[in-house]
Scaffold this motif. Structure first.
Motif, PDB file in Angstrom:
ATOM      1  N   ASP B  62      40.925  11.932 -31.723  1.00 12.72           N
ATOM      2  CA  ASP B  62      39.743  12.599 -32.234  1.00 12.72           C
ATOM      3  C   ASP B  62      39.891  12.913 -33.727  1.00 12.72           C
ATOM      4  O   ASP B  62      38.988  12.691 -34.533  1.00 12.72           O
ATOM      5  CB  ASP B  62      39.528  13.878 -31.427  1.00 12.72           C
ATOM      6  N   ASN B  65      39.421   9.820 -35.852  1.00 11.12           N
ATOM      7  CA  ASN B  65      38.019   9.462 -36.091  1.00 11.12           C
ATOM      8  C   ASN B  65      37.397  10.349 -37.167  1.00 11.12           C
ATOM      9  O   ASN B  65      36.566   9.903 -37.959  1.00 11.12           O
ATOM     10  CB  ASN B  65      37.215   9.559 -34.793  1.00 11.12           C
ATOM     11  N   LEU B  68      38.811   8.980 -40.508  1.00 10.83           N
ATOM     12  CA  LEU B  68      38.235   7.723 -41.002  1.00 10.83           C
ATOM     13  C   LEU B  68      36.806   7.939 -41.494  1.00 10.83           C
ATOM     14  O   LEU B  68      36.382   7.342 -42.488  1.00 10.83           O
ATOM     15  CB  LEU B  68      38.326   6.618 -39.935  1.00 10.83           C
ATOM     16  N   ASP B 132      32.665  12.583 -36.986  1.00  9.41           N
ATOM     17  CA  ASP B 132      33.589  11.600 -36.408  1.00  9.41           C
ATOM     18  C   ASP B 132      32.882  10.312 -36.016  1.00  9.41           C
ATOM     19  O   ASP B 132      33.364   9.568 -35.176  1.00  9.41           O
ATOM     20  CB  ASP B 132      34.284  12.201 -35.186  1.00  9.41           C
ATOM     21  N   ALA B 133      31.709  10.034 -36.587  1.00  8.67           N
ATOM     22  CA  ALA B 133      30.957   8.851 -36.175  1.00  8.67           C
ATOM     23  C   ALA B 133      31.047   7.714 -37.187  1.00  8.67           C
ATOM     24  O   ALA B 133      30.264   6.781 -37.147  1.00  8.67           O
ATOM     25  CB  ALA B 133      29.492   9.228 -35.936  1.00  8.67           C
ATOM     26  N   GLY B 134      32.023   7.771 -38.076  1.00  6.46           N
ATOM     27  CA  GLY B 134      32.144   6.736 -39.103  1.00  6.46           C
ATOM     28  C   GLY B 134      31.211   7.042 -40.260  1.00  6.46           C
ATOM     29  O   GLY B 134      30.224   7.760 -40.088  1.00  6.46           O
TER      30      GLY B 134
ATOM     31  N   LEU C 201      33.243   1.210 -33.156  1.00  9.48           N
ATOM     32  CA  LEU C 201      33.655   2.610 -32.941  1.00  9.48           C
ATOM     33  C   LEU C 201      32.742   3.265 -31.903  1.00  9.48           C
ATOM     34  O   LEU C 201      31.526   3.292 -32.064  1.00  9.48           O
ATOM     35  CB  LEU C 201      33.570   3.371 -34.269  1.00  9.48           C
ATOM     36  N   GLY C 203      33.838   6.319 -30.072  1.00 11.87           N
ATOM     37  CA  GLY C 203      34.341   7.621 -29.654  1.00 11.87           C
ATOM     38  C   GLY C 203      35.856   7.655 -29.730  1.00 11.87           C
ATOM     39  O   GLY C 203      36.494   6.731 -30.248  1.00 11.87           O
ATOM     40  N   ALA C 204      36.415   8.746 -29.201  1.00  5.88           N
ATOM     41  CA  ALA C 204      37.843   9.004 -29.395  1.00  5.88           C
ATOM     42  C   ALA C 204      38.720   7.843 -28.945  1.00  5.88           C
ATOM     43  O   ALA C 204      39.628   7.421 -29.651  1.00  5.88           O
ATOM     44  CB  ALA C 204      38.225  10.290 -28.667  1.00  5.88           C
ATOM     45  N   PRO C 298      41.684   9.975 -24.319  1.00 12.71           N
ATOM     46  CA  PRO C 298      40.924  11.178 -24.642  1.00 12.71           C
ATOM     47  C   PRO C 298      39.419  10.893 -24.667  1.00 12.71           C
ATOM     48  O   PRO C 298      38.996   9.861 -25.180  1.00 12.71           O
ATOM     49  CB  PRO C 298      41.429  11.578 -26.029  1.00 12.71           C
TER      50      PRO C 298
END
Lengths: 206, 614, 327
Positions: B62, B65, B68, B132-134, C201, C203-204, C298
């Motif tokens: 997590d 992400n 990044l 965390d969605a790019g 991409l 998610g975790a 996760p």
């Protein structure tokens, strides 16, 4: 000559809005800004066109739209564009009272348009066309609401402008400001013509 | 009323918070951009440490992400963009012989909006987790992402995007309306030209982003249905809108860098730019084509062979004007007398690196082959070759070149060269192996990889390279600190410059030019020097100089939006209203208070001129 | 030069994962384009690097030389040359590009001789359906050799991307019925297990969304299908495990015709290559997974069940015994 002096008929430049470098810059910058706004609305239109048929179990465009109300709103806004032209003509002839008068009419017509739009939205919500209903409703309210927001901003701008310059006549400082407002108002009006065509007429027909 | 203020030195915190001087705003952009560059760099280092061996657990999935996403977003929007605006501010008005930009107040507003957008985004680290969605924020990953991270992304970008947009308009007007007599469009230095085209791209590329972000926000905060397939939405709309903005954005970044390289290559080869008009034409063409190629980011999204083919060919076409630029730089050096200053070293390092990024770009334009390249480390290698190898190397060239003009100091050349070699070697060590990692089947944006897939060695090399880049960056900061010593004051005309920004003394007078210069051709200062003149020929007699007043309003307008954004994230109407009220109040004040600036008196200007200060 | 390039690129990477060691026809055609474009690009690089080297060596400032070089404005001949030659090179590249783009693009319906497969991406696993045979399996796509496979791609949640580098380039799996995608995959002439990846991409645990494509002989494929269809959740010697499974797992996981479809179908679990797509296939790893799935992947949708140790033991034994057999 100071730029905030009331202009008299003897020294009145042909284009008071572009008589100073500052005015020229504002004039060009505002045109460019409207170019960006065009892309902004173009994006909203593209999204709306892509999603307008996905009304799910809510009412479709055809069932929903009441053309008489929208037509009245359109007439109000088109007329307000015309009155703002008269205001700018008065500006260029240094007729302060006439200019303020025409701008006040413009303001009233703009407020009338907003009133009708609010009324229209309330009606739609009663018919189940809420913002979260479907992709169609979300994109409809976003596009038309963005335009309505522009009208509202325009009204506030005009009020500020008139209050500030009520007793100042026309100066090299405020002439570009009046002029830019008129440009903005025309732009908002043109966008509405597209909304009327693409959203309402095409929605009713197709 | 404008007043005749005394020409006193201004400094102190209040001056920096209220300044509308393009030179100081340039410094603000540079410092803030540098700060975000370090933050983005640290995020990159964390990622490379996580990936140095298979199945590492240095950071969680997590967290990776978030890293990044923040690395990409920070580097593009809050490092590269402000650094470009830093040089545009510091250099463009000087290059066209102007005393400031067209809208100094708007210029300050643009900076503060950018700055608070960046603070907003980074505040997410402390407030429950970063987005965390790019950096691409694809829906539905972004619309369904838990926590507030993506909200910070949306509002941070929205605020800074508004700043960028008004900045772009400002530079368009400045370049069109404020050029000195004789400075026709085809006599403008390349950096000004590229800034001009970049500003045009900003004007037309940022509004789609604005709308996209609004939609994303409505989807997250008000449950709209643009991207929700269950309610008639379509996920591809976000991809289209993002890349209609996103591809021009890449050219927004690279073009000013091309401009800086053009100035540096020409100056240190002691030759005028080879094929100047072709260079200008190529710049405009690249900018134009930049809007026609966005689908090459979406080849695997399933738009069909017709769309893919059209956009493939359009993308390949961009290689032609870019190639023209490369050859023009090479032939500017051909026949010249190249001086390998640090600035030139960066430019010389830029050329082969950028060409390598360019050729992989053409390879990526082939849809069928792109099905293999797409979203693999090959793409990661490609865009770091163009953005680090292109944009960042160009910015470093510009930094060493224009540093004396911005800070009245030169950077140490030896340290500069150490910076160059560590960073340059580190860069290739980091990213060259990544081409192969991608071809060998490693997808991008993975927080780890399993052992036994032959991916271990190249990842290790890549991490070592990244460490070397970090060392290079530290050397730069040492260099910056050392340069504050008086020992590093620049000599008059330190690089034997060609363009107007070198025709004025150090430090740059507040009003830039005591008399607006008369421009007689391309490279006007060089022409005067060749004609035996030490200074530019003035185009006007000495007179009072009109200056704008500083203002605190831009800062407060931006703070207002910053506060309002928190209201939107935490769904507090009160906070939102307070924030917007601050902003609108500032706008109202700006509107009703006539601010005509002040004049610097003719006598003071004459005094400055006598003592060589202007 | 082509041969040299091919040699250079060959032998790079894991033969079940690398795009440089293509097995199926689709991946081979993509590889051929990669080689063609790389060859043209290396030619371009050579030209630039040679001029670059000459410039840097010949035109340095010499000590004591203060002369001003000639201020050349440009050269029309050169300008035309370096505009025209790249255009020609790009045309050489663009023609096969367009042809291949149309060639690899799959239509909505499968052709007569093509095997039709439906792929659905889930956070973080893959569902594979064989519509003709009414088979739905997960994580391991079993395919016969020498077969052209028509793949329909969709997603149950958000965007994933289906990628088997050795066999075919990737295509996104989009959520929503109107954004279904189609692609071809060719199994090539060799049997083997190829690695598959999620390339978008999601998610975790995006990095852990691996799957396998098992290419088997035609006979084995037919046998696998028959056995799969006749498999049941019954297990004579694993009564406790079966009971635990029925109580805790069956609502999401199917075996045979019984069970839900929220989670991966576990029919023939004992034959799988990996646990959860990533761990080695043994009992320890399976127990670890059942004990705490979030620790391994996760953010995945399987809850922590808080089973007793002996229940975990029993259900692990039960699952590992679930092999597809001729009946």
């Amino acid at each position: 000559m100071e730029t905030n002096q009331r202009l008299t008929d003897d020294h009145f430049p042909e284009n008071p809005e572009k008589a100073t470098l500052d005015g020229k810059n504002k004039f060009l910058g505002f045109w460019l800004f409207l170019g960006g706004e065009t892309v902004l609305f173009a994006t909203l239109f593209a999204v709306y066109i892509g999603l307008r048929d996905n009304h799910m179990d809510g009412p479709s465009a055809k069932e929903l739209f009441q053309l008489p109300t929208v037509f009245l709103a359109t007439m109000l806004l088109l007329t307000s564009s015309l009155t703002s032209v008269y205001a700018v003509l008065a500006l260029k002839q240094n007729k302060v009272k006439s200019m303020i008068g025409w701008f006040l009419v413009t303001l009233l017509l703009g407020l009338g348009f907003l009133g009708l739009e609010v009324y229209e939205f309330i009606e739609y919500v009663h018919e189940g066309h809420t913002f979260t209903k479907s992709a169609f409703s979300s994109s409809f309210y976003t596009l038309v609401g963005f335009h309505g927001g522009h009208v509202l901003f325009g009204c506030l701008w005009l009020v500020t402008l008139l209050l500030r310059n009520w007793n100042r006549g026309i100066t090299l400082t405020n002439a570009p400001k009046y002029y830019l407002f008129a440009l903005y108002w025309h732009f908002v009006d043109v966008v509405w013509v597209f909304i009327f065509t693409v959203v309402y007429l095409m929605g009713k027909v197709g | 009323m404008s007043t005749l203020a005394s020409h006193s030195k201004k400094s102190g915190l209040m001056d920096w918070l209220t300044t509308v001087d393009h030179k100081k705003i340039g410094i603000l952009y540079l410092v803030a951009g540098g700060l975000f560059f370090i933050i983005g760099g640290i995020e990159a280092m964390f990622m490379r440490i996580q990936l140095f061996k298979p199945e590492n657990d240095f950071v969680s999935a997590d967290m990776f992400n978030q890293l990044l996403t923040m690395h990409g977003t920070t580097m593009i929007f809050f490092a590269a963009m402000p650094l470009i605006f830093a040089f545009m501010n510091a250099v463009v008005p000087l290059q066209i012989g102007a005393r400031d930009v067209a809208f100094p107040f708007v210029n300050a507003l643009g900076f503060w909006l950018f700055f608070f957008g960046g603070v907003m985004l980074n505040a997410s680290w402390l407030l429950g987790g970063a987005p965390d969605a790019g950096w691409t924020g694809y829906a539905p990953l972004s619309t369904t992402s838990l926590g507030s991270g993506v909200d910070f992304y949306v509002l941070g970008l929205q605020i800074s995007g508004a700043g960028t947009l008004i900045g772009g308009i400002n530079f368009l007007v400045t370049i069109i309306n404020m050029r000195a007599p004789g400075m026709s469009f085809m006599r403008m230095p390349l950096f000004t030209w590229t800034s001009f085209v970049t500003s045009g791209l900003i004007l037309f590329a940022f509004p789609p982003l604005t709308i996209g972000l609004f939609m994303l926000m409505f989807e997250r905060v008000f449950d709209a249905n643009f991207f929700n397939p269950d309610n008639g939405g379509n996920i591809l709309i976000w991809e289209h809108i993002f890349w209609i903005f996103g591809h021009p954005e890449v050219y927004i970044l690279i073009l000013p860098s091309f401009g800086a390289i053009s100035e540096v290559v020409s100056t240190f080869s002691k030759k005028r730019l080879f094929g100047y008009s072709a260079m200008v034409f190529a710049t405009v063409l690249i900018g134009f084509l930049g809007f026609m190629v966005w689908v090459h980011h979406m080849f695997t999204a399933g738009l069909g062979p017709i769309a893919n083919s059209i956009f493939a060919v359009a993308t390949m076409a961009i290689a032609v004007p870019t190639g023209v630029k490369i050859f023009n730089w090479l032939f500017t050096m051909w026949g010249g007398k190249i001086v390998f200053s640090t600035a030139m070293l960066w430019a010389v390092g830029f050329i082969p690196t950028f060409v390598m990024g360019g050729v992989t770009g053409v390879m990526l334009a082939i849809p069928s082959a792109d099905y293999q390249f797409h979203d693999s480390y090959f793409v990661v290698a490609h865009f770091h070759y163009v953005i680090v190898g292109g944009v960042v190397l160009g910015l470093f060239a510009g930094l060493y070149y224009w540093y004396p003009r911005m800070f009245n100091r030169v950077l140490n050349e030896t340290l500069g060269k150490i910076h160059f070699w560590t960073f340059f070697i580190g860069f290739h060590l980091t990213f060259f192996p990544q081409h192969f990692l991608g071809l060998m089947g490693m997808p991008r944006r993975v927080f780890t990889y399993l052992s036994g897939q032959d991916l271990d060695d190249l990842n290790l090399i890549s991490t070592v390279g990244a460490l070397l880049m970090a060392v290079g960056t530290i050397v730069l900061f040492i260099n910056v600190i050392i340069s504050t010593s008086k020992k590093y004051a620049p000599s008059e005309d330190p690089w034997n410059g060609r363009t107007l920004e070198w025709a004025i003394p150090f430090p740059t007078p507040e009003y830039n030019f005591a008399q607006t210069p008369l421009v007689r051709g391309l490279d006007p200062f060089w022409l005067e020097k060749m004609a035996g003149n030490k200074k530019m020929t003035p185009a006007e007699p000495v007179g009072d100089i009109h200056m704008p007043n500083g203002s605190i309003l831009p800062l407060f307008m931006s703070i207002g939006l910053f506060v309002a954004a928190f209201g939107a994230i935490y769904k507090s109407i009160l906070v939102g209203v307070i924030g917007l009220a601050i902003t609108f109040l500032c706008m109202f004040l700006r509107s009703v208070i006539d601010d005509h600036g002040y004049h610097i008196h003719k006598k003071e200007v004459e005094e400055d001129m006598k003592e060589g200060r202007s | 030069m082509f041969a040299m390039l091919a040699l250079l690129l060959m032998g790079c990477g894991d033969p079940t994962l690398s795009t440089l060691l293509p097995q199926g026809e689709v991946a081979k055609s993509q590889y051929s384009l990669m080689v063609l474009s790389l060859a043209i690009m290396i030619f371009v690089l050579l030209v630039v690097f040679i001029i670059y080297a000459i410039v840097l060596v010949r035109f340095r400032q010499k000590k004591g030389d203060d002369s001003i070089p000639e201020q050349v404005e440009g050269s029309h001949t050169l300008e035309i040359l370096w505009t025209a030659i790249p255009i020609v090179l790009l045309i050489i590249l663009a023609v096969p590009t367009v042809i291949h783009t149309f060639n690899v693009s799959a239509k909505e319906k499968a052709g007569k001789n093509e095997l039709s497969i439906k792929v659905t991406g889930h956070q973080y696993w893959w569902q594979f359906e064989y519509p003709k045979d009414e088979i739905a399996t997960a994580q391991e796509l079993v395919l016969p050799v020498n077969t052209k496979v028509h793949v329909e791609l969709t997603s149950a949640d958000l965007i994933h991307s289906f990628w088997v580098p050795s066999l075919a380039g990737k295509t996104d799996t989009n959520p929503g019925d109107h954004n279904k995608n189609y692609m071809w995959l060719d199994t090539g002439s060799k049997t083997g297990v190829y690695k598959g990846k999620c390339a978008e991409l999601c998610g975790a645990s995006h990095a852990l969304m691996d799957f396998k494509v098992k290419v088997v002989s035609k006979e084995d494929y037919e046998a696998w299908k028959t056995n799969f269809k006749s498999a049941t959740a019954k297990s004579a010697d694993q009564a406790q495990g079966q009971e635990v499974f029925k109580k805790n797992c069956l609502s999401c996981h199917a075996i045979g015709k019984e069970g839900g479809s929220t989670g991966p179908n576990l029919t023939g679990f004992g034959d799988k290559e990996k646990i959860a797509g990533i761990l080695d296939h043994n009992k320890d790893n399976l127990k670890k997974w059942i004990r705490d799935p979030q620790k391994i992947k996760p953010g995945n949708n399987m809850p922590k069940l808080n089973l007793q140790d002996d229940d975990i033991e029993a259900v692990a034994d039960y699952l590992l015994k679930m092999k597809l057999e001729n009946k």
